[in-house]
Design an enzyme around this catalytic site. Structure first.
Site, PDB file in Angstrom:
ATOM      1  N   LYS A   1      41.188  53.889 -31.214  1.00 14.93           N
ATOM      2  CA  LYS A   1      41.563  55.050 -31.266  1.00 14.93           C
ATOM      3  C   LYS A   1      43.198  54.896 -30.773  1.00 14.93           C
ATOM      4  CE  LYS A   1      39.777  59.159 -32.084  1.00 14.93           C
ATOM      5  NZ  LYS A   1      39.458  59.108 -33.365  1.00 14.93           N
TER       6      LYS A   1
ATOM      7  N   GLU B   1      35.446  52.549 -33.337  1.00 16.39           N
ATOM      8  CA  GLU B   1      36.602  53.179 -33.953  1.00 16.39           C
ATOM      9  C   GLU B   1      37.924  52.880 -32.932  1.00 16.39           C
ATOM     10  OE1 GLU B   1      37.044  57.520 -34.839  1.00 16.39           O
ATOM     11  OE2 GLU B   1      39.092  57.415 -35.182  1.00 16.39           O
TER      12      GLU B   1
ATOM     13  N   HIS C   1      36.681  60.141 -26.979  1.00 15.95           N
ATOM     14  CA  HIS C   1      37.471  60.503 -28.393  1.00 15.95           C
ATOM     15  C   HIS C   1      38.723  61.085 -28.057  1.00 15.95           C
ATOM     16  CE1 HIS C   1      38.809  63.031 -31.349  1.00 15.95           C
ATOM     17  NE2 HIS C   1      38.073  62.421 -32.356  1.00 15.95           N
TER      18      HIS C   1
ATOM     19  N   ASP D   1      34.395  56.019 -30.152  1.00 17.12           N
ATOM     20  CA  ASP D   1      35.781  55.854 -29.902  1.00 17.12           C
ATOM     21  C   ASP D   1      36.421  54.921 -28.907  1.00 17.12           C
ATOM     22  OD1 ASP D   1      36.426  58.048 -32.432  1.00 17.12           O
ATOM     23  OD2 ASP D   1      35.180  58.966 -30.557  1.00 17.12           O
TER      24      ASP D   1
ATOM     25  N   GLU E   1      28.487  55.322 -33.909  1.00 17.52           N
ATOM     26  CA  GLU E   1      29.828  55.438 -33.993  1.00 17.52           C
ATOM     27  C   GLU E   1      30.417  55.711 -32.874  1.00 17.52           C
ATOM     28  OE1 GLU E   1      33.908  57.496 -34.778  1.00 17.52           O
ATOM     29  OE2 GLU E   1      32.181  58.141 -33.834  1.00 17.52           O
TER      30      GLU E   1
ATOM     31  N   HIS F   1      27.512  60.097 -34.732  1.00 15.15           N
ATOM     32  CA  HIS F   1      28.860  59.997 -34.571  1.00 15.15           C
ATOM     33  C   HIS F   1      29.150  60.504 -33.173  1.00 15.15           C
ATOM     34  CE1 HIS F   1      32.851  62.950 -35.085  1.00 15.15           C
ATOM     35  NE2 HIS F   1      32.821  61.826 -35.173  1.00 15.15           N
ATOM     36  N   ARG F   2      29.910  59.685 -32.299  1.00 17.45           N
ATOM     37  CA  ARG F   2      29.906  59.806 -30.656  1.00 17.45           C
ATOM     38  C   ARG F   2      28.602  59.888 -29.964  1.00 17.45           C
ATOM     39  NH1 ARG F   2      34.633  64.529 -31.016  1.00 17.45           N
ATOM     40  NH2 ARG F   2      35.557  63.902 -33.031  1.00 17.45           N
TER      41      ARG F   2
ATOM     42  N   ASP G   1      26.747  63.880 -36.914  1.00 20.61           N
ATOM     43  CA  ASP G   1      26.466  64.441 -35.492  1.00 20.61           C
ATOM     44  C   ASP G   1      25.015  64.584 -35.401  1.00 20.61           C
ATOM     45  OD1 ASP G   1      29.228  64.639 -34.820  1.00 20.61           O
ATOM     46  OD2 ASP G   1      29.412  66.608 -35.662  1.00 20.61           O
TER      47      ASP G   1
HETATM   48  O1  G3P Z   1      34.798  57.660 -37.395  1.00 22.48           O
HETATM   49  C1  G3P Z   1      34.547  58.595 -38.232  1.00 22.48           C
HETATM   50  C2  G3P Z   1      35.226  59.951 -37.222  1.00 22.48           C
HETATM   51  O2  G3P Z   1      34.894  59.767 -35.911  1.00 22.48           O
HETATM   52  C3  G3P Z   1      36.860  59.801 -37.501  1.00 22.48           C
HETATM   53  O3  G3P Z   1      37.453  60.974 -36.813  1.00 22.48           O
HETATM   54  O4  G3P Z   1      38.433  62.053 -34.968  1.00 22.48           O
HETATM   55  O5  G3P Z   1      35.708  62.090 -35.033  1.00 22.48           O
HETATM   56  O6  G3P Z   1      37.127  59.984 -34.325  1.00 22.48           O
HETATM   57  P1  G3P Z   1      37.145  61.324 -35.162  1.00 22.48           P
HETATM   58 MG    MG Z   2      35.506  58.637 -33.932  1.00 24.60          MG
END
Ligand code: G3P
Ligand code: MG
Length: 244
Positions: A113, A111, A51, A38, A36, A9-10, A231
């Site tokens: 945004k 993702e 993000h 953004d 993943e 995640h990120r 994460d």
């Molecule tokens: O893609 C999963 C998650 O990243 C969604 O929320 O705010 O972390 O981008 P956020």
């Molecule tokens: Mg995200």
């Protein structure tokens, strides 16, 4: 469980500053099989990975991403806020991530945004880049903006899409079908084993987020999810190795 995608995640965002090349490289070292990130657009229309819609939390800049050119954003330090060791990390362009994973089997979850800021042309630009790089079968486009996901499917039916949502969505697999979406990117507490089974029967994959507790990872793996967004890709890699 052998094919469960371990989405960082990120990037590996607990040991590196999120959404930086350092975080993406670390994720791959730690056994992530997916990343993943953004995606947003600069003032001059470039795709950058960050993000927040604003710069203050994760860079030494201020104001909105949309109000800065790529050159201006590239001047900013995106690492020092996290730890001085990461001074000089920059906000990556999407191209930099795609270049990093090009010769790997890594799945890339982009993702979009585009909830608070409705970036004009974001879908077209992302899809064109993914196609140019021959990565259509390795990308999942997700968003909380489901209108945007429907547009993506219209533009490129061959690229997978995933609906992002929190808890309480009724029969998300049926709803996803109305958008021709392929995957359910659900807040993890909203994922029950019977939901995973129903989604599978409907041909939809589950990729819950953001799962950092190994017990919760295990619960979801036992429920049969197809990927987990975390994460801590190292924790998930360890669990997946044990469960093999
Ligand atoms: O893609 C999963 C998650 O990243 C969604 O929320 O705010 O972390 O981008 P956020
Ligand atoms: Mg995200």
């Amino acid at each position: 469980m052998g094919n469960v995608v371990n989405f960082a995640h990120r990037g590996s965002s607990k040991v590196c500053p999120e959404n930086t090349m350092a975080a993406f490289r670390k994720a791959l070292e730690q056994g992530a099989t997916g990343i993943e990130t953004d995606v947003q657009l600069t003032k001059d229309g470039h795709m950058v990975l960050i993000h927040d819609e604003t710069l203050g939390r994760t860079t030494d800049g201020t104001g909105w991403v949309k109000d800065h050119t790529l050159n201006e954003l590239k001047e900013l330090d995106a690492g020092s806020w996290f730890h001085p060791d990461f001074r000089g990390e920059r906000i990556p362009h999407l191209d930099e991530l795609l270049e990093l994973v090009k010769d790997t089997g890594t799945i890339v979850n982009l993702e979009l945004k585009n909830g608070a800021v409705p970036y004009e042309g974001l879908e077209e630009k992302v899809i064109a880049r993914v196609k140019d790089d021959g990565l259509s079968d390795r990308v999942v486009i997700s968003s909380f903006n489901h209108y945007s996901l429907l547009l993506c499917k219209r533009l490129a039916p061959e690229i997978r899409t995933g609906i992002l949502y929190m808890e309480g969505l009724y029969e998300p697999w049926a709803y996803a079908d109305t958008l021709h979406a392929d995957a359910l990117h659900a807040y993890h507490v909203a994922v029950l084993p019977e939901f995973v089974a129903a989604a599978r029967a409907a041909g939809k994959a589950y990729h819950p987020f953001t799962v950092n507790d190994p017990n919760e990872m295990l619960r979801l793996l036992q429920a049969g999810v197809d990927g987990i967004i975390t994460d801590y890709p190292d924790r998930l890699a360890e669990l997946l190795a044990k469960e093999k």
